[in-house]
Design an enzyme around this catalytic site. Structure first.
Site, PDB file in Angstrom:
ATOM      1  N   ASP A   1       0.845  -1.190   0.000  1.00 45.30           N
ATOM      2  CA  ASP A   1       0.000   0.000   0.000  1.00 45.30           C
ATOM      3  C   ASP A   1       0.891   1.256   0.000  1.00 45.30           C
ATOM      4  O   ASP A   1       1.797   1.371   0.838  1.00 45.30           O
ATOM      5  CB  ASP A   1      -0.874  -0.048   1.275  1.00 45.30           C
ATOM      6  CG  ASP A   1      -1.977   0.985   1.288  1.00 45.30           C
ATOM      7  OD1 ASP A   1      -2.430   1.375   0.191  1.00 45.30           O
ATOM      8  OD2 ASP A   1      -2.404   1.379   2.390  1.00 45.30           O
TER       9      ASP A   1
ATOM     10  N   GLY B   1      -8.968   5.626   1.095  1.00 43.92           N
ATOM     11  CA  GLY B   1      -9.637   6.469   2.082  1.00 43.92           C
ATOM     12  C   GLY B   1     -11.117   6.162   2.180  1.00 43.92           C
ATOM     13  O   GLY B   1     -11.951   7.063   2.312  1.00 43.92           O
ATOM     14  N   ALA B   2     -11.461   4.863   2.133  1.00 43.19           N
ATOM     15  CA  ALA B   2     -12.868   4.483   1.972  1.00 43.19           C
ATOM     16  C   ALA B   2     -13.492   3.884   3.231  1.00 43.19           C
ATOM     17  O   ALA B   2     -14.498   3.183   3.147  1.00 43.19           O
ATOM     18  CB  ALA B   2     -12.999   3.519   0.797  1.00 43.19           C
TER      19      ALA B   2
ATOM     20  N   ASP C   1      -8.754   0.785   6.233  1.00 41.60           N
ATOM     21  CA  ASP C   1      -7.827   0.654   7.360  1.00 41.60           C
ATOM     22  C   ASP C   1      -8.445   1.261   8.623  1.00 41.60           C
ATOM     23  O   ASP C   1      -8.549   0.611   9.663  1.00 41.60           O
ATOM     24  CB  ASP C   1      -6.491   1.337   7.028  1.00 41.60           C
ATOM     25  CG  ASP C   1      -5.435   1.063   8.078  1.00 41.60           C
ATOM     26  OD1 ASP C   1      -5.722   0.328   9.053  1.00 41.60           O
ATOM     27  OD2 ASP C   1      -4.313   1.569   7.955  1.00 41.60           O
TER      28      ASP C   1
HETATM   29  P1  13P Z   1      -9.049   4.729   5.427  1.00 42.07           P
HETATM   30  O1  13P Z   1      -8.197   5.588   6.285  1.00 42.07           O
HETATM   31  O2  13P Z   1     -10.299   5.412   5.002  1.00 42.07           O
HETATM   32  O3  13P Z   1      -9.338   3.389   6.046  1.00 42.07           O
HETATM   33  O4  13P Z   1      -8.221   4.422   4.062  1.00 42.07           O
HETATM   34  C1  13P Z   1      -7.246   3.423   4.021  1.00 42.07           C
HETATM   35  C2  13P Z   1      -6.451   3.463   2.769  1.00 42.07           C
HETATM   36  O5  13P Z   1      -6.767   4.109   1.795  1.00 42.07           O
HETATM   37  C3  13P Z   1      -5.229   2.652   2.736  1.00 42.07           C
HETATM   38  O6  13P Z   1      -4.502   2.860   1.568  1.00 42.07           O
HETATM   39  O1  G3H Z   2      -3.285   4.894   3.655  1.00 43.02           O
HETATM   40  C1  G3H Z   2      -2.738   4.622   4.687  1.00 43.02           C
HETATM   41  C2  G3H Z   2      -3.079   3.410   5.474  1.00 43.02           C
HETATM   42  O2  G3H Z   2      -4.132   3.692   6.370  1.00 43.02           O
HETATM   43  C3  G3H Z   2      -1.869   2.869   6.156  1.00 43.02           C
HETATM   44  O3  G3H Z   2      -1.538   3.645   7.252  1.00 43.02           O
HETATM   45  O4  G3H Z   2       0.853   4.121   6.789  1.00 43.02           O
HETATM   46  O5  G3H Z   2      -0.106   4.407   9.091  1.00 43.02           O
HETATM   47  O6  G3H Z   2       0.238   2.122   8.146  1.00 43.02           O
HETATM   48  P1  G3H Z   2      -0.027   3.582   7.860  1.00 43.02           P
HETATM   49 ZN    ZN Z   3      -4.567   4.844   0.782  1.00 42.87          ZN
END
Ligand code: 13P
Ligand code: G3H
Ligand code: ZN
Length: 312
Positions: free
Chosen positions: A82, A214-215, A258
């Site tokens: 990610d 960001g969902a 997340d």
């Molecule tokens: P959220 O913060 O909305 O869960 O988004 C997670 C995300 O986009 C991880 O790449």
């Molecule tokens: O987009 C980000 C994800 O929520 C991951 O978060 O980089 O704090 O592990 P992190």
């Molecule tokens: Zn993301």
């Protein structure tokens, strides 16, 4: 079943009008909660690892835990990086067995984003690994980098064809008003997404899988649990689930979650300690946290993503 790529998952999701959940993982209980829910509902899965998660838990530990989940569930599970921000990080994940990587060049210029993304695609495709690119910039917090809403920008649909053609990416993350974290809209602001941008992207890239970051919907039940048990998360607000369902029925094939995992886990642990102040065995509070994650993910799979019963 071994760890799989996202290719077939996305083809089926696009044709079937549903999306695959891409859940961020950091430890064993999170992986178990997510994969137990998916197993009960026979859902395909993407488990994704950020640079921060990889630093926290170690690449090998996470890979071995995910391999254990594949053995236990028999599900098709893709392992995805990610928000990779450099070629070296993507290469290290590809060499270490990930089946998909994101190269997030969204903070670079259009030309530099293309150059970096193409470099990753060439390396990844030679090894049978899929690549997600990003155009447009989301607000919110990733890996302690805070992008203010002023610095965020919607995807420009007129750029997507050229970006996909010149880079060769397999999927594209776009910015239509979602953002990272638990505070996605200002207090009093009505949650809105730019479905017109998604429609225009879909028209210009027919059949091509789109990704929504960001969902999280920032489930009120868990925010309440945090606030009622010593936490302070006033004004936390996420993406309404009917909007996510609508996106999943369109070209969006991957929905990233997340924050909802974090809230379910933290809310449950806070409540557990408020009710059981003398507990000190981690199993006593991690077991209910894992159950909460399982319940939350089952809800997402059935009621938001629509991918229940779709594992092949
Ligand atoms: P959220 O913060 O909305 O869960 O988004 C997670 C995300 O986009 C991880 O790449
Ligand atoms: O987009 C980000 C994800 O929520 C991951 O978060 O980089 O704090 O592990 P992190
Ligand atoms: Zn993301």
């Amino acid at each position: 079943m071994a760890i799989v790529t996202t290719t077939q998952m996305f083809k089926d999701a696009y044709a079937g009008g549903y999306a695959i959940g891409a859940f961020n993982v950091n430890n064993m209980e999170i992986i178990q909660g997510i994969t137990e829910a998916a197993k009960e509902l026979n859902a395909p899965l993407i488990l994704q690892v950020s640079a921060g998660a990889r630093k926290y838990a170690n690449h090998t530990y996470l890979m071995k835990l995910i391999e254990a989940a594949v053995a236990e569930t028999g599900l098709p599970i893709a392992v995805h990086l990610d928000h990779g921000d450099t070629f070296e990080l993507c290469k290290s994940c590809i060499d270490g067995g990930f089946t998909s990587v994101m190269i997030d060049g969204s903070h670079h210029s259009f030309e530099d984003n293309i150059k970096l993304t193409k470099q990753v695609v060439e390396y990844a495709h030679a090894k049978g690994v899929c690549v997600e690119g990003e155009l447009g910039r989301l607000a919110g917090i990733e890996d302690a980098v805070n992008v203010s809403s002023e610095d965020a920008s919607y995807t420009r649909p007129e750029e997507v064809q050229e970006f996909v053609e010149r880079t060769g990416v397999d999927s594209l993350a776009i910015a239509i008003g979602t953002s990272h974290g638990a505070f996605k809209f200002k207090p009093g602001q009505k949650p809105q997404l730019r479905f017109d941008i998604l429609e225009e992207v879909e028209r210009r890239l027919p059949g091509f899988p789109i990704v929504l970051h960001g969902a999280s919907s920032v489930i009120p039940e868990y925010v309440k649990m945090i606030n009622e048990n010593g936490g302070k998360m006033d004004d936390a607000i996420g993406i309404p689930e009917d909007m996510l369902r609508k996106a999943a029925s369109m070209a969006v094939c991957k929905i990233n979650i997340d924050s909802d995992l974090r809230l379910a886990m933290t809310g449950t642990i806070r409540k557990h300690f408020a009710e059981n102040p003398s507990h000190f065995d981690p199993r006593q509070y991690l077991a209910p946290a894992r159950e909460a994650i399982k319940g939350m993910v089952a809800h997402k799979i059935k009621d938001v993503l629509g991918c229940d019963g779709k594992a092949k």
